[in-house]
Write a protein that holds these residues in place. Sequence first.
Motif, PDB file in Angstrom:
ATOM      1  N   VAL A   1       0.852  -1.194   0.000  1.00 17.75           N
ATOM      2  CA  VAL A   1       0.000   0.000   0.000  1.00 17.75           C
ATOM      3  C   VAL A   1       0.888   1.244   0.000  1.00 17.75           C
ATOM      4  N   VAL A   2       0.700   2.094  -1.013  1.00 14.98           N
ATOM      5  CA  VAL A   2       1.431   3.357  -1.082  1.00 14.98           C
ATOM      6  C   VAL A   2       0.763   4.349  -0.138  1.00 14.98           C
ATOM      7  N   LEU A   3       1.558   4.987   0.715  1.00 15.18           N
ATOM      8  CA  LEU A   3       1.036   5.914   1.725  1.00 15.18           C
ATOM      9  C   LEU A   3       1.245   7.377   1.347  1.00 15.18           C
ATOM     10  N   GLU A   4       2.408   7.679   0.846  1.00 11.42           N
ATOM     11  CA  GLU A   4       2.762   9.053   0.475  1.00 11.42           C
ATOM     12  C   GLU A   4       3.706   9.001  -0.725  1.00 11.42           C
ATOM     13  N   PRO A   5       3.646  10.021  -1.581  1.00 12.63           N
ATOM     14  CA  PRO A   5       2.765  11.199  -1.588  1.00 12.63           C
ATOM     15  C   PRO A   5       1.416  10.869  -2.224  1.00 12.63           C
ATOM     16  N   THR A   6       0.482  11.786  -2.079  1.00 15.79           N
ATOM     17  CA  THR A   6      -0.866  11.574  -2.596  1.00 15.79           C
ATOM     18  C   THR A   6      -0.880  11.395  -4.110  1.00 15.79           C
ATOM     19  N   VAL A   7       0.006  12.111  -4.824  1.00 17.28           N
ATOM     20  CA  VAL A   7       0.002  12.047  -6.283  1.00 17.28           C
ATOM     21  C   VAL A   7       0.309  10.631  -6.767  1.00 17.28           C
TER      22      VAL A   7
END
Length: 355
Positions: free
Chosen positions: A328-334
């Motif tokens: 799961v990617v947490l940061e950054p939103t982009v």
Amino acid sequence: MPQNKNAMSRYKILDELLSNRYHNYSLDDLTEEVNNRLSEIDADSDGVCRRTIEKDIEYLEYKSPFEGVDIERYYVDGGSDGRKKMRLRYAHPGFSIFSKPLTDDEEYLLKEALSMLGQFDGLPNLEGLEGLRLRLGVKQPGRQIVSFTKNPLENSNILGMLFTAISQRQAVELRYHKFDATGKGLSTIVYPYLLKEYNRRWYLLGAAEDNLKLLNFSLDRIDDVVPLPSHRYIDYEGDLNERFEDIVGVTLLDGSLLYEIYFWVSDVSKDYVATKPIHESQRTLGEAKTLELREKYPRLSGGRFYRIDCKENYELIRELSSFGKELVVLEPTVIQDKIWERVCDMEKEYMKVRK
């Protein structure tokens, strides 16, 4: 022998140029190349004129102690003016005034290298390799020890031809097609610089002859490679490998930003990701940052947190998505949004086929 201080250096450079079968050198070309290489040896070198090179060639042919020097003059098309221009090279391929037999140690090392190369599955069929193996008496290995995963190309000599063009600093015309334009042939002239393998596919990185823009070609889109020995080759200034330091794969988008990307990996995949990093910059987070993320995302139990510093491209999003729910990617939103879009698009396609 002439006594000026650069004489032997010039003979060595001329010997290399005249023995090169991948370029058509005129007298002017030879003069320019000699001066370029002399300046690399001595930055204060004043260079030499065309007449000096003419005298050097005359000396090598008729007055030097070197034996068997036979320089042929031949003519090739000169380009847009339609006139044929004279070129020079050794008459016999492989000739060199400095050639000498291999020592026993050199021959042994070469045999060992060829023996191992013969066991690699997936290497291009480089011209002359088999002949050299036979001349040195290298036996084929009884069984394969090393194997590369390969993506077989319809035209199996493309990789070898490009390898030769790069090593010999030779411009080429690429005839290729796009996957979304079947049957429409395209062509361009490039200075080939680097062959790179990624995800079972080979790519060529080179500069366009007309504007020196760096281009990236998948080898399975290349239909033919035409050597252009009369075209001047322009080297790339810098280290091409630096282009790949901040990306996953081979695609570098103009103006792309470098992101600090934080992601969580489940207990199922954390050791796999640790031993096969997604990017060279990947590192496990320290205790303080890990605690911060645990508090921020309390629903993510177990697993491990990582960070990579990458620029966004297609390969990055595909790689991060490939782990499914285990990453799961947490940061950054982009970057998180790009993953979410990909997941949603997948869901839409699956909904079309679910009953």
